[in-house]
Design a protein around this motif. Sequence first.
Motif, PDB file in Angstrom:
ATOM      1  N   ARG A 136      59.531  24.261  14.716  1.00 31.05           N
ATOM      2  CA  ARG A 136      59.372  22.800  14.780  1.00 31.05           C
ATOM      3  C   ARG A 136      57.995  22.394  15.278  1.00 31.05           C
ATOM      4  O   ARG A 136      57.688  21.211  15.336  1.00 31.05           O
ATOM      5  CB  ARG A 136      60.418  22.212  15.735  1.00 31.05           C
TER       6      ARG A 136
ATOM      7  N   ALA B  80      64.604  20.089  19.357  1.00 28.59           N
ATOM      8  CA  ALA B  80      64.794  18.859  18.580  1.00 28.59           C
ATOM      9  C   ALA B  80      64.327  17.626  19.349  1.00 28.59           C
ATOM     10  O   ALA B  80      63.663  16.746  18.784  1.00 28.59           O
ATOM     11  CB  ALA B  80      66.264  18.712  18.185  1.00 28.59           C
TER      12      ALA B  80
ATOM     13  N   GLN C 113      62.249  13.451  12.846  1.00 27.47           N
ATOM     14  CA  GLN C 113      63.593  13.141  12.399  1.00 27.47           C
ATOM     15  C   GLN C 113      63.940  11.735  12.881  1.00 27.47           C
ATOM     16  O   GLN C 113      63.407  11.262  13.875  1.00 27.47           O
ATOM     17  CB  GLN C 113      64.597  14.110  13.013  1.00 27.47           C
ATOM     18  N   PRO C 114      64.866  11.054  12.221  1.00 24.40           N
ATOM     19  CA  PRO C 114      65.334   9.776  12.781  1.00 24.40           C
ATOM     20  C   PRO C 114      66.129  10.026  14.047  1.00 24.40           C
ATOM     21  O   PRO C 114      66.670  11.118  14.252  1.00 24.40           O
ATOM     22  CB  PRO C 114      66.208   9.217  11.648  1.00 24.40           C
ATOM     23  N   GLU C 115      66.208   9.006  14.910  1.00 28.22           N
ATOM     24  CA  GLU C 115      66.972   9.150  16.151  1.00 28.22           C
ATOM     25  C   GLU C 115      68.415   9.533  15.855  1.00 28.22           C
ATOM     26  O   GLU C 115      69.041  10.278  16.609  1.00 28.22           O
ATOM     27  CB  GLU C 115      66.925   7.843  16.939  1.00 28.22           C
TER      28      GLU C 115
ATOM     29  N   THR D 123      57.416  10.447  17.684  1.00 30.01           N
ATOM     30  CA  THR D 123      57.676   9.007  17.742  1.00 30.01           C
ATOM     31  C   THR D 123      57.043   8.325  18.949  1.00 30.01           C
ATOM     32  O   THR D 123      56.814   7.114  18.912  1.00 30.01           O
ATOM     33  CB  THR D 123      59.190   8.735  17.786  1.00 30.01           C
TER      34      THR D 123
ATOM     35  N   TYR E  34      61.078  15.231  18.371  1.00 31.81           N
ATOM     36  CA  TYR E  34      61.286  13.804  18.124  1.00 31.81           C
ATOM     37  C   TYR E  34      60.360  12.965  19.017  1.00 31.81           C
ATOM     38  O   TYR E  34      59.706  12.024  18.543  1.00 31.81           O
ATOM     39  CB  TYR E  34      62.745  13.444  18.391  1.00 31.81           C
TER      40      TYR E  34
ATOM     41  N   ALA F 275      69.514  11.576  13.908  1.00 32.45           N
ATOM     42  CA  ALA F 275      69.678  13.009  13.666  1.00 32.45           C
ATOM     43  C   ALA F 275      69.809  13.794  14.963  1.00 32.45           C
ATOM     44  O   ALA F 275      70.193  14.960  14.955  1.00 32.45           O
ATOM     45  CB  ALA F 275      68.502  13.541  12.860  1.00 32.45           C
TER      46      ALA F 275
ATOM     47  N   GLU G 290      56.213  19.124  13.056  1.00 31.62           N
ATOM     48  CA  GLU G 290      57.229  18.736  12.097  1.00 31.62           C
ATOM     49  C   GLU G 290      57.254  17.219  11.925  1.00 31.62           C
ATOM     50  O   GLU G 290      56.988  16.476  12.855  1.00 31.62           O
ATOM     51  CB  GLU G 290      58.587  19.203  12.621  1.00 31.62           C
ATOM     52  N   THR G 291      57.567  16.747  10.727  1.00 37.33           N
ATOM     53  CA  THR G 291      57.759  15.323  10.516  1.00 37.33           C
ATOM     54  C   THR G 291      58.941  14.859  11.356  1.00 37.33           C
ATOM     55  O   THR G 291      59.948  15.544  11.468  1.00 37.33           O
ATOM     56  CB  THR G 291      58.041  15.058   9.031  1.00 37.33           C
TER      57      THR G 291
END
Length: 213
Positions: free
Chosen positions: A74, A45, A14-16, A53, A49, A18, A11-12
Amino acid sequence: MSTVTTPATNETAQPESALRFDLAAIARWVQPEERVLDLGCGDGALLAYLSATKRVVGYGIENDVNRVIACLDRGVNVIQSNLDQGLAGFEDGFFDRVIMSQALQAMHNTQGILQEMLRVGREAVVSFPNFAFWKHRKSILEGRMPVSESLPHQWFNTPNIRFFTVADFTTLCDLLDIEILEWMGFDDQHQPLPPDADLNFLATLAIARLARR
């Protein structure tokens, strides 16, 4: 461990912002390219992430089948298993970091899972609701079990089976020869407390970074 699954897609990121606030705080302790095991990983999640990142190689363990499916959606590696059965499928020291976020209070084998986390991981991170938070104490003094964002259930339907505090957790770590490397605490507005704050009184949620002595 009953089922091992392999992701098909990633999955692309998410920003932190989120992430749930405690997961965002835990993510800042994780270093790039670590091997991470997330116990009770929910919908994956945090691992998604960290993978996107920080190029983390992550695995999750989750017992709820719907959450396992969410992990797969995800693109998260996930193992379906009951954590009370331990981590026998993993080698000693295989992971850099083993995370358990807001699940320890629902474990039957509390001491065993803490020891297992530091058998398979160089460090462990545990977050938990602090039953000694001052508003929880006030509820008890008023004759009622506390209900809050960190303790959202009524006494008759809570999944929690362990009711402990920052002070209790510190004592248990001493008994198990576990070193608490660092604490973080948050108030009931999700704001981080100063490093010198009395977490046992002021924190509604506490996070501890652990290592074997």
